[in-house]
Design an enzyme around this catalytic site. Structure first.
Site, PDB file in Angstrom:
ATOM      1  CE1 TYR A 121      43.299  44.349  30.529  1.00  0.00           C
ATOM      2  CE2 TYR A 121      42.205  44.522  32.643  1.00  0.00           C
ATOM      3  CZ  TYR A 121      42.306  43.956  31.387  1.00  0.00           C
ATOM      4  OH  TYR A 121      41.379  43.017  30.998  1.00  0.00           O
ATOM      5  CE  LYS A 126      49.415  30.528  26.335  1.00  0.00           C
ATOM      6  NZ  LYS A 126      48.724  29.254  26.140  1.00  0.00           N
ATOM      7  CG  ASP A 154      45.926  27.791  27.375  1.00  0.00           C
ATOM      8  OD1 ASP A 154      46.580  27.913  28.433  1.00  0.00           O
ATOM      9  OD2 ASP A 154      46.400  27.273  26.345  1.00  0.00           O
ATOM     10  CG  ASP A 176      38.939  41.981  33.461  1.00  0.00           C
ATOM     11  OD1 ASP A 176      37.850  41.787  34.010  1.00  0.00           O
ATOM     12  OD2 ASP A 176      39.158  42.913  32.668  1.00  0.00           O
ATOM     13  CG  ASP A 232      33.595  39.097  33.785  1.00  0.00           C
ATOM     14  OD1 ASP A 232      33.813  39.499  34.942  1.00  0.00           O
ATOM     15  OD2 ASP A 232      33.172  39.840  32.876  1.00  0.00           O
TER      16      ASP A 232
END
Ligand code: NAD
Length: 355
Positions: A140, A190, A222, A246, A250
């Site tokens: 970001y 990752k 993942d 992020d 959620d």
């Protein structure tokens, strides 16, 4: 006197923040803690008034407060603005300005809401873990970003960049947290594809040497997304990159029944910022139906982390639990046999039980 800079923001932000303020005023009455509250603008409301999502004056006031509290920012009204003028830039500016690099998101299920979870009761009952999301770097914030024209085509790009010092400080926070909990850290990356993740993993392993009493394991993002649905109780502290955190938080929110239940703290050098993890929910704004409990529980986190008032924090959490126990629910957590109430009423019910 504790000085709190409050940014109610946009959409349901002001509605849920108003409930948090009722709770703060009640804490003043039942303890000898006193608060000086200054309301400030960030997000769409700041764009409307000043043309930018966060003024340097507002940021300065936030930096000089003892703690910062935020509702939520954003909404369709400002969606067509260029990305550096959008409300969300105000939020990012606050996080960056406070150097609030560690976003702490506890994922805890209230026993009364087990049936509301999208997963089976036995998978989520007793669920209690924390996500530590790196907040001021990563994808970001990578400075190389944009949309450019290349011949006939357009090219959009962002960059995920981490310096080892940025990874080290969030890893340290994760191990410190784990020491006060069940002593297990899961670092999510990752590393099978991204070089930045390979560095992440190397640094986390290095920091772990200072915390031999804490167990460390690694998961690809993942796989972690899958494990959160398969067996979420395996986690104690998850530490991860900004965008991974992020998305995963959620997902984790839904395990607890509603995104309207999860509080967060963003901690940095000195001043920490507290906010619910949800956004401004334009679809339900202005209807007095938003769930204020995530915001109220963010007040409890502020009592704990910024003010070291554990007694007040536990009292707020207990008041929330007793309100749920009495059967009151906002629309997002409503189920047959419970009593549906609005945002403001839910705030009043918690306050009643805090007295
Ligand atoms: P959102 O979290 O605002 O809403 C997602 C869904 O959850 C919606 O259906 C909403 O009604 C529901 N919801 C959220 N909070 C709730 C609550 N307290 N009670 C009941 N239901 C609730 O996410 P979104 O729709 O992706 O984004 C809406 C706006 O908020 C966008 O402008 C986005 O950029 C912004 N946003 C801001 C923040 C923040 O300020 N921290 C975080 C995320 C999104």
């Amino acid at each position: 006197m504790k000085r709190i800079a409050v940014f109610p923001g946009d959409g349901i932000g002001p509605e849920v923040t108003a409930q948090a303020m009722k709770v703060l005023r009640t804490v003043e009455k039942i303890s000898n803690i006193k608060f000086e509250i200054e309301e400030l603008l960030a997000g769409g409301v700041s764009i409307d008034k000043h043309g930018i999502p966060l003024t340097s004056e507002a940021l300065e006031k936030a930096k000089n407060a003892d703690a910062v509290f935020l509702g939520a920012v954003g909404g369709p009204k400002w969606d067509s603005l260029p990305s550096d003028k959008r409300p969300e830039k105000g939020l990012l500016g606050l996080r960056k300005g406070l150097n609030a690099y560690a976003n702490v998101r506890p994922v805890k299920i209230f026993p009364q809401l087990v049936e509301r979870s999208s997963l089976k009761a036995e998978i989520v009952r007793g669920l209690d873990f924390v996500i530590l999301r790196e907040l001021v770097s990563g994808l970001y914030f990578g400075a190389q970003r944009g949309i450019e024209k290349i011949g006939e085509e357009e090219r959009g790009f962002n960059t995920m960049i981490y310096h080892s010092s940025e990874i080290e400080r969030i890893a340290r926070k994760a191990f410190e947290f784990a020491r006060r909990r069940r002593k297990k850290v899961t670092s999510v990356d990752k590393a099978n594809v991204l070089e930045v993740s390979q560095l992440w993993r190397k640094v986390v392993i290095g920091v772990h040497k200072d915390y031999p009493d804490v167990e460390l394991n690694h998961r690809y993002v993942d796989d972690c997304a899958m494990q959160l649905i398969r067996d979420p109780k395996q986690f104690d502290v998850i530490v991860t990159e900004n965008m991974f955190g992020d998305i995963l938080s959620d997902e984790a929110a839904m395990l607890t029944g509603s995104i309207g239940m999860l509080p967060s703290a963003s901690m940095g050098d000195k001043v920490a910022m507290y906010e619910p993890i949800h956004g401004s929910a334009p679809d339900i704004a202005g209807k007095d139906i938003a769930n204020p409990l995530a915001t109220i529980l963010s007040v409890a986190m502020m009592m704990d982390y910024s003010f070291h008032e554990a007694k007040a924090a536990r009292a707020i959490e207990a008041a929330v639990e007793r309100t749920l126990e009495a059967g009151y629910r906002t629309a997002d957590i409503f189920s047959e046999g419970t009593t549906k109430v609005g945002c403001s009423k839910m705030g009043d019910l918690v306050v009643e039980r805090l007295h």
